[in-house]
Design a protein around this motif. Structure first.
Motif, PDB file in Angstrom:
ATOM      1  N   UNK A   1       0.813  -1.206   0.000  1.00  0.00           N
ATOM      2  CA  UNK A   1       0.000   0.000   0.000  1.00  0.00           C
ATOM      3  C   UNK A   1       0.855   1.268   0.000  1.00  0.00           C
ATOM      4  N   UNK A   2       2.054   1.179   0.558  1.00  0.00           N
ATOM      5  CA  UNK A   2       2.967   2.320   0.474  1.00  0.00           C
ATOM      6  C   UNK A   2       3.425   2.546  -0.963  1.00  0.00           C
ATOM      7  N   UNK A   3       3.605   1.454  -1.708  1.00  0.00           N
ATOM      8  CA  UNK A   3       3.983   1.573  -3.120  1.00  0.00           C
ATOM      9  C   UNK A   3       2.890   2.265  -3.933  1.00  0.00           C
ATOM     10  N   UNK A   4       1.651   1.949  -3.610  1.00  0.00           N
ATOM     11  CA  UNK A   4       0.506   2.538  -4.320  1.00  0.00           C
ATOM     12  C   UNK A   4       0.360   4.020  -3.957  1.00  0.00           C
ATOM     13  N   UNK A   5       0.672   4.368  -2.714  1.00  0.00           N
ATOM     14  CA  UNK A   5       0.451   5.744  -2.256  1.00  0.00           C
ATOM     15  C   UNK A   5      -1.033   5.969  -2.014  1.00  0.00           C
ATOM     16  N   UNK A   6      -1.536   5.392  -0.923  1.00  0.00           N
ATOM     17  CA  UNK A   6      -2.976   5.477  -0.624  1.00  0.00           C
ATOM     18  C   UNK A   6      -3.484   6.914  -0.636  1.00  0.00           C
ATOM     19  N   UNK A   7      -2.696   7.811  -0.066  1.00  0.00           N
ATOM     20  CA  UNK A   7      -3.150   9.199   0.117  1.00  0.00           C
ATOM     21  C   UNK A   7      -1.970  10.129  -0.163  1.00  0.00           C
ATOM     22  N   UNK A   8      -2.131  11.010  -1.122  1.00  0.00           N
ATOM     23  CA  UNK A   8      -1.061  11.934  -1.508  1.00  0.00           C
ATOM     24  C   UNK A   8      -1.411  13.365  -1.121  1.00  0.00           C
ATOM     25  N   UNK A   9      -0.432  14.233  -1.239  1.00  0.00           N
ATOM     26  CA  UNK A   9      -0.634  15.641  -0.894  1.00  0.00           C
ATOM     27  C   UNK A   9      -1.836  16.201  -1.658  1.00  0.00           C
ATOM     28  N   UNK A  10      -2.707  16.895  -0.934  1.00  0.00           N
ATOM     29  CA  UNK A  10      -3.898  17.479  -1.547  1.00  0.00           C
ATOM     30  C   UNK A  10      -5.111  16.575  -1.561  1.00  0.00           C
TER      31      UNK A  10
ATOM     32  N   UNK B   1     -21.225  13.779   0.974  1.00  0.00           N
ATOM     33  CA  UNK B   1     -20.750  14.499   2.155  1.00  0.00           C
ATOM     34  C   UNK B   1     -19.220  14.633   2.112  1.00  0.00           C
ATOM     35  N   UNK B   2     -18.517  13.527   1.813  1.00  0.00           N
ATOM     36  CA  UNK B   2     -17.047  13.556   1.753  1.00  0.00           C
ATOM     37  C   UNK B   2     -16.569  14.565   0.709  1.00  0.00           C
ATOM     38  N   UNK B   3     -17.239  14.606  -0.419  1.00  0.00           N
ATOM     39  CA  UNK B   3     -16.840  15.540  -1.478  1.00  0.00           C
ATOM     40  C   UNK B   3     -17.091  16.992  -1.075  1.00  0.00           C
ATOM     41  N   UNK B   4     -18.189  17.245  -0.375  1.00  0.00           N
ATOM     42  CA  UNK B   4     -18.440  18.612   0.137  1.00  0.00           C
ATOM     43  C   UNK B   4     -17.365  19.013   1.138  1.00  0.00           C
TER      44      UNK B   4
ATOM     45  N   UNK C   1      -7.790  18.763  -3.286  1.00  0.00           N
ATOM     46  CA  UNK C   1      -7.852  18.667  -4.744  1.00  0.00           C
ATOM     47  C   UNK C   1      -8.696  17.501  -5.225  1.00  0.00           C
ATOM     48  N   UNK C   2      -8.749  16.436  -4.401  1.00  0.00           N
ATOM     49  CA  UNK C   2      -9.536  15.276  -4.822  1.00  0.00           C
ATOM     50  C   UNK C   2      -9.873  14.397  -3.616  1.00  0.00           C
ATOM     51  N   UNK C   3     -10.868  13.534  -3.803  1.00  0.00           N
ATOM     52  CA  UNK C   3     -11.177  12.460  -2.858  1.00  0.00           C
ATOM     53  C   UNK C   3     -10.582  11.183  -3.442  1.00  0.00           C
ATOM     54  N   UNK C   4      -9.933  10.397  -2.597  1.00  0.00           N
ATOM     55  CA  UNK C   4      -9.334   9.134  -3.047  1.00  0.00           C
ATOM     56  C   UNK C   4      -9.764   7.999  -2.126  1.00  0.00           C
ATOM     57  N   UNK C   5      -9.684   6.778  -2.650  1.00  0.00           N
ATOM     58  CA  UNK C   5     -10.053   5.600  -1.868  1.00  0.00           C
ATOM     59  C   UNK C   5      -9.474   4.363  -2.525  1.00  0.00           C
ATOM     60  N   UNK C   6      -9.475   3.281  -1.778  1.00  0.00           N
ATOM     61  CA  UNK C   6      -9.106   1.965  -2.323  1.00  0.00           C
ATOM     62  C   UNK C   6     -10.390   1.135  -2.372  1.00  0.00           C
ATOM     63  N   UNK C   7     -10.774   0.709  -3.568  1.00  0.00           N
ATOM     64  CA  UNK C   7     -11.951  -0.165  -3.713  1.00  0.00           C
ATOM     65  C   UNK C   7     -11.521  -1.595  -3.416  1.00  0.00           C
ATOM     66  N   UNK C   8     -12.295  -2.305  -2.602  1.00  0.00           N
ATOM     67  CA  UNK C   8     -11.842  -3.635  -2.166  1.00  0.00           C
ATOM     68  C   UNK C   8     -11.948  -4.702  -3.251  1.00  0.00           C
ATOM     69  N   UNK C   9     -12.741  -4.443  -4.315  1.00  0.00           N
ATOM     70  CA  UNK C   9     -12.826  -5.397  -5.419  1.00  0.00           C
ATOM     71  C   UNK C   9     -13.476  -4.704  -6.621  1.00  0.00           C
ATOM     72  N   UNK C  10     -13.536  -5.444  -7.741  1.00  0.00           N
ATOM     73  CA  UNK C  10     -14.102  -4.877  -8.986  1.00  0.00           C
ATOM     74  C   UNK C  10     -15.559  -4.453  -8.808  1.00  0.00           C
TER      75      UNK C  10
ATOM     76  N   UNK D   1     -10.058   7.849  -7.696  1.00  0.00           N
ATOM     77  CA  UNK D   1     -10.013   9.260  -7.306  1.00  0.00           C
ATOM     78  C   UNK D   1     -11.056  10.053  -8.082  1.00  0.00           C
ATOM     79  N   UNK D   2     -11.480  11.147  -7.458  1.00  0.00           N
ATOM     80  CA  UNK D   2     -12.397  12.083  -8.108  1.00  0.00           C
ATOM     81  C   UNK D   2     -11.903  13.497  -7.837  1.00  0.00           C
ATOM     82  N   UNK D   3     -11.567  14.258  -8.896  1.00  0.00           N
ATOM     83  CA  UNK D   3     -11.146  15.644  -8.686  1.00  0.00           C
ATOM     84  C   UNK D   3     -12.278  16.461  -8.056  1.00  0.00           C
ATOM     85  N   UNK D   4     -11.911  17.353  -7.171  1.00  0.00           N
ATOM     86  CA  UNK D   4     -12.898  18.227  -6.528  1.00  0.00           C
ATOM     87  C   UNK D   4     -12.821  19.591  -7.205  1.00  0.00           C
ATOM     88  N   UNK D   5     -13.915  19.976  -7.817  1.00  0.00           N
ATOM     89  CA  UNK D   5     -13.937  21.237  -8.579  1.00  0.00           C
ATOM     90  C   UNK D   5     -14.638  22.327  -7.763  1.00  0.00           C
TER      91      UNK D   5
END
Length: 198
Positions: free
Chosen positions: A112-121, A146-149, A157-166, A194-198
Motif C-alpha cells: 500500500x505504500x507503493x501505491x500511495x494510498x493518500x497523496x498531498x492534496x 458528504x465527503x466531497x463537500x 484537490x480530490x477524494x481518493x479511496x481503495x476499492x476492495x474489489x471490482x 479518485x475524483x477531482x474536486x472542482x
C-alpha cells in the motif's frame, strides 16, 4: 421514504461503528489479528476510541436513517494520514499472533505504500459502509457526497479511496470516480480510485 441525516460519530455509537468497520473488509482476521469476529470487534472498538488511529471517532461520520445509525464514513486529511496509519499499524501488529502473520502484515503495508494510498492534496475515504437493511436507499451515495463537500470546503484537490474489489469499484465509477491504479501487486489486485474536486 424515511428521514436521513449525517452527524459526527459519538462515544454512544462505538458498537455500531465497530460492526460497520468490520463489514468493510473481506479478511477480518488478517486485517485486525483476532481469531474470531468477537476478537476483531474488540480490537476495532479499541481503535475507534483512540483519537490518533485511522478508525477514530474523530474522523468518523454516521448517517442516521429514521433515527438509527445506518452507515458510516471515515475521511482522513492528507496531513493526518501517515501519523494515524503508523499508530494504527503498531497496535494491529501487536495483536497479530505468530511470526508469519506479522511478516504478511508488513508485506501488505509495503504494497500500500507503493501505491500511495493518500497523496498531498487528497482527502482519503478510509472506510464507508451501510447496514444491509438499508442498502439501495442512497445512503452510501449521500455519505460520498458528504465527503466531497468536506473536501471542497477544506480546499482538497480530490477524494481518493481503495476499492476492495471490482464490484465495489463499479459503485464508485457510477459516481464519477476513476481508477488511477489498478494492478496486481504480489498477488493482490489493488484498485485506487479518485475524483477531482472542482
Amino acid at each position: 421514504m424515511g428521514s436521513k441525516s449525517i452527524r459526527n460519530a459519538q462515544e454512544k455509537d462505538v458498537n455500531e461503528v465497530a460492526e460497520l468497520i468490520y463489514s468493510t473488509e473481506n479478511d477480518q482476521e488478517y486485517v485486525w489479528g483476532g481469531k474470531s469476529k468477537k476478537d476483531n470487534i474488540k480490537i476495532i472498538k479499541k481503535l475507534v476510541k483512540m483519537p490518533d488511529s485511522r478508525y477514530s471517532l474523530n474522523y468518523t461520520k454516521v448517517i442516521e436513517y429514521n433515527g438509527e445509525v445506518a452507515g458510516i464514513i471515515i475521511t482522513i486529511p492528507y496531513e493526518d494520514f501517515n501519523k494515524l496509519n503508523v499508530k494504527t499499524e503498531k497496535i494491529i501488529l501487536k495483536s497479530l499472533k505468530g511470526f508469519v502473520k506479522k511478516i504478511r502484515f508488513l508485506i501488505e503495508d509495503v504494497k500500500y505504500n507503493l501505491v500511495g494510498e493518500c497523496n498531498k492534496g487528497d482527502l482519503y475515504v478510509a472506510n464507508i459502509a451501510t447496514n444491509e437493511k438499508v442498502r439501495g436507499l442512497g445512503l452510501g451515495k449521500a455519505l460520498m457526497n458528504y465527503a466531497e463537500r468536506l473536501a471542497k470546503e477544506n480546499h482538497y484537490e480530490r477524494c481518493v479511496l481503495i476499492a476492495k474489489d471490482e464490484e465495489t469499484s463499479e459503485f464508485y465509477e457510477k459516481i464519477k470516480y476513476e481508477k488511477v491504479f489498478n494492478r496486481n501487486i504480489l498477488g493482490e489486485r489493488i484498485i485506487k480510485m479518485a475524483k477531482p474536486i472542482i
